[in-house]
Scaffold this motif. Sequence first.
Motif, PDB file in Angstrom:
ATOM      1  N   PHE A 179       0.819  -1.212   0.000  1.00  0.00           N
ATOM      2  CA  PHE A 179       0.000   0.000   0.000  1.00  0.00           C
ATOM      3  C   PHE A 179       0.855   1.266   0.000  1.00  0.00           C
ATOM      4  CE2 PHE A 179      -2.372  -3.341   2.243  1.00  0.00           C
ATOM      5  CZ  PHE A 179      -3.505  -3.413   1.438  1.00  0.00           C
ATOM      6  N   LYS A 180       0.255   2.345  -0.453  1.00  0.00           N
ATOM      7  CA  LYS A 180       0.934   3.638  -0.483  1.00  0.00           C
ATOM      8  C   LYS A 180       1.080   4.184   0.932  1.00  0.00           C
ATOM      9  CE  LYS A 180      -0.484   4.987  -5.145  1.00  0.00           C
ATOM     10  NZ  LYS A 180       0.888   4.978  -5.678  1.00  0.00           N
ATOM     11  N   ARG A 181       2.137   4.963   1.155  1.00  0.00           N
ATOM     12  CA  ARG A 181       2.450   5.476   2.482  1.00  0.00           C
ATOM     13  C   ARG A 181       1.322   6.377   3.022  1.00  0.00           C
ATOM     14  NH1 ARG A 181       7.051   3.134   1.577  1.00  0.00           N
ATOM     15  NH2 ARG A 181       9.001   4.139   1.000  1.00  0.00           N
ATOM     16  N   ARG A 182       0.837   7.287   2.184  1.00  0.00           N
ATOM     17  CA  ARG A 182      -0.228   8.201   2.613  1.00  0.00           C
ATOM     18  C   ARG A 182      -1.455   7.434   3.090  1.00  0.00           C
ATOM     19  NH1 ARG A 182      -1.856  13.170   1.404  1.00  0.00           N
ATOM     20  NH2 ARG A 182      -3.814  12.291   0.630  1.00  0.00           N
ATOM     21  N   THR A 183      -1.843   6.434   2.312  1.00  0.00           N
ATOM     22  CA  THR A 183      -3.036   5.641   2.635  1.00  0.00           C
ATOM     23  C   THR A 183      -2.891   4.956   3.985  1.00  0.00           C
ATOM     24  OG1 THR A 183      -3.388   5.237   0.277  1.00  0.00           O
ATOM     25  CG2 THR A 183      -4.561   3.810   1.802  1.00  0.00           C
ATOM     26  N   CYS A 212       1.338   0.341  15.383  1.00  0.00           N
ATOM     27  CA  CYS A 212       2.662  -0.217  15.053  1.00  0.00           C
ATOM     28  C   CYS A 212       2.714  -0.846  13.667  1.00  0.00           C
ATOM     29  CB  CYS A 212       3.073  -1.255  16.102  1.00  0.00           C
ATOM     30  SG  CYS A 212       3.421  -0.538  17.710  1.00  0.00           S
ATOM     31  N   ILE A 213       1.562  -1.136  13.084  1.00  0.00           N
ATOM     32  CA  ILE A 213       1.566  -1.741  11.755  1.00  0.00           C
ATOM     33  C   ILE A 213       1.682  -0.682  10.658  1.00  0.00           C
ATOM     34  CG2 ILE A 213      -0.912  -1.748  11.155  1.00  0.00           C
ATOM     35  CD1 ILE A 213      -0.623  -4.632  10.295  1.00  0.00           C
ATOM     36  N   GLY A 214       1.325   0.575  11.001  1.00  0.00           N
ATOM     37  CA  GLY A 214       1.334   1.587   9.952  1.00  0.00           C
ATOM     38  C   GLY A 214       1.899   2.923  10.356  1.00  0.00           C
ATOM     39  N   LEU A 215       1.248   3.587  11.289  1.00  0.00           N
ATOM     40  CA  LEU A 215       1.595   4.974  11.617  1.00  0.00           C
ATOM     41  C   LEU A 215       3.048   5.139  12.049  1.00  0.00           C
ATOM     42  CD1 LEU A 215       0.722   7.918  12.113  1.00  0.00           C
ATOM     43  CD2 LEU A 215       0.072   7.236  14.427  1.00  0.00           C
ATOM     44  N   ILE A 216       3.514   4.328  12.999  1.00  0.00           N
ATOM     45  CA  ILE A 216       4.852   4.534  13.562  1.00  0.00           C
ATOM     46  C   ILE A 216       5.970   4.196  12.564  1.00  0.00           C
ATOM     47  CG2 ILE A 216       6.475   3.774  15.349  1.00  0.00           C
ATOM     48  CD1 ILE A 216       4.061   3.614  17.257  1.00  0.00           C
ATOM     49  N   LEU A 262       0.595  15.602   3.318  1.00  0.00           N
ATOM     50  CA  LEU A 262       1.596  14.527   3.246  1.00  0.00           C
ATOM     51  C   LEU A 262       1.847  14.095   1.804  1.00  0.00           C
ATOM     52  CD1 LEU A 262       3.300  12.653   5.110  1.00  0.00           C
ATOM     53  CD2 LEU A 262       1.438  11.000   4.977  1.00  0.00           C
ATOM     54  N   PRO A 263       3.103  14.152   1.334  1.00  0.00           N
ATOM     55  CA  PRO A 263       3.409  13.689  -0.026  1.00  0.00           C
ATOM     56  C   PRO A 263       3.562  12.166  -0.065  1.00  0.00           C
ATOM     57  CG  PRO A 263       5.402  14.518   0.992  1.00  0.00           C
ATOM     58  CD  PRO A 263       4.290  14.715   1.996  1.00  0.00           C
ATOM     59  N   GLU A 264       3.432  11.582  -1.246  1.00  0.00           N
ATOM     60  CA  GLU A 264       3.660  10.148  -1.422  1.00  0.00           C
ATOM     61  C   GLU A 264       5.124   9.912  -1.784  1.00  0.00           C
ATOM     62  OE1 GLU A 264       3.580   6.662  -0.983  1.00  0.00           O
ATOM     63  OE2 GLU A 264       1.505   7.389  -0.905  1.00  0.00           O
ATOM     64  N   THR A 265       5.803   8.975  -1.099  1.00  0.00           N
ATOM     65  CA  THR A 265       7.236   8.727  -1.347  1.00  0.00           C
ATOM     66  C   THR A 265       7.536   7.278  -1.731  1.00  0.00           C
ATOM     67  OG1 THR A 265       7.643   8.221   0.999  1.00  0.00           O
ATOM     68  CG2 THR A 265       7.863  10.524   0.327  1.00  0.00           C
TER      69      THR A 265
END
Length: 470
Positions: free
Chosen positions: A317-321, A369-373, A442-445
């Motif tokens: 998945f994309k970082r922003r999502t 812990c699965i995504g945000l951090i 937030l940009p997508e990287t």
Amino acid sequence: MYDKYFLRQCFIASGIIFQAFCGSMSVTLPSVLNPILLSPNTSDIKATSYEVSWLAACNSITGLVGYFVLSPMMQKIGRKMTHFSVSVTVAIGLIVLALAKNMVMLFIARLIHGLYLGSIFINSIIACEYSDPKRRSYMVAIKKLSVSFGVLASHTLALCWTWRQISIFSIFPAIIAMIINWYWPESPSYLALKGKIDECRHSFYWLHGKSGEKEYELRILIAAQTETRLKNKLNKSNMVIQLLHLCRDKAFLKPFFVTTVLLLAVDASGRFYFVIYVTQIIKEIVGNESSAAYCTIFFDIITIVAIFASLFVIHKFKRRTVICCSGFMSGLLMIIISILIYLKSQFVTLLYLSWIALSVIMIQNFITCIGLIPISYNIIGEIFPLEYKGSGPSFSGISFMTFYFISLKFTPVIIEEIGLQGMYFMYGLSLLLCIFVLYYILPETKDKTLQDIEDEIRGIKRTTVEASKC
């Protein structure tokens, strides 16, 4: 057939992993140490609750110093020696801690370990610079995994070892990190920034090989940093003018603002205050110290499982999502936890509410812990242009240490004044507000080279012709 370049990048990552492991053990030790210091039955060092709260938070002071020392150091002497010096600092702090005979020595050890906090962003930057763009997110996630293993080791060993024995054990990973670090090449990005083109090519080829795609990536890197170097030579000025330039440069301001909001979101989600005060929080919910100790270890295991799962999430998945979804769900669950704890306080006989609240805390911790951090730290390591890899982390360190100090120093006060339910409601609402802002900025990287991200921040579109000139 094995990929030797992947193995070389893993070798680099192993030095970061060992340092993160021992560093996280040193940072987490107050969760083991504080109950012992407060216990009336201890025969070792004793402390008041006021001293203990300062012991937990005082490393933020030297952490701030660390950001303003280590970030410029990274730009002056390189990534390799900066990373080595951090490992040495952690080892010295652990030795002081193991030999501590009074509160003064404990404070000194804690202040020394604060310098490690100043390297958190630096380690993410180093992991990003040394790894392939497609593997970059995995490298940063594995670093976070090693931090979780360090926390688990600290809490588990506390069941059978004293805090002095844990301190001595923690020194050995730091020594291993130093040995591995000594054999690193210097970062190609740093060498390009310094104009050491031949060394840059040699380091880049050692890490990535000489395929057509990598040759193009190297040419873009050298072209961009040559351009930056020439611009800096023309714009040499005193510190005040440089600071004014930072305040006007979109390439610095946008990453700084994004980083600040990400850090606030991570802190509000419980990344630090929950790790340090987890035993006290669980004890307040279940009312049993023994159950709280074992629940703490279970929570550490859940965190490790979540970060393992994050490797799959990062790939798919994309970082922003991921950040927006996991952050929103985490904030919502914190509001629900607040309601459950309030209901428990009103209906004392309904014991099952305690275990429902614990279960929701476990789910909230897993989602965070699965995504945000992990992805937040990944973006923090990627988003600053190479020119600002020194000043960016330094100024972001002010935000990080401010949030870190406030959460560790005042969480016990907040719990005492408005209760655990009030704390969860306040932090949950703060997290939801951060996610609302991040949704728009937030940009997508994902899968982009560091140079592609820098060009996007600066609003530059490069052509193949530009790269071929280098």
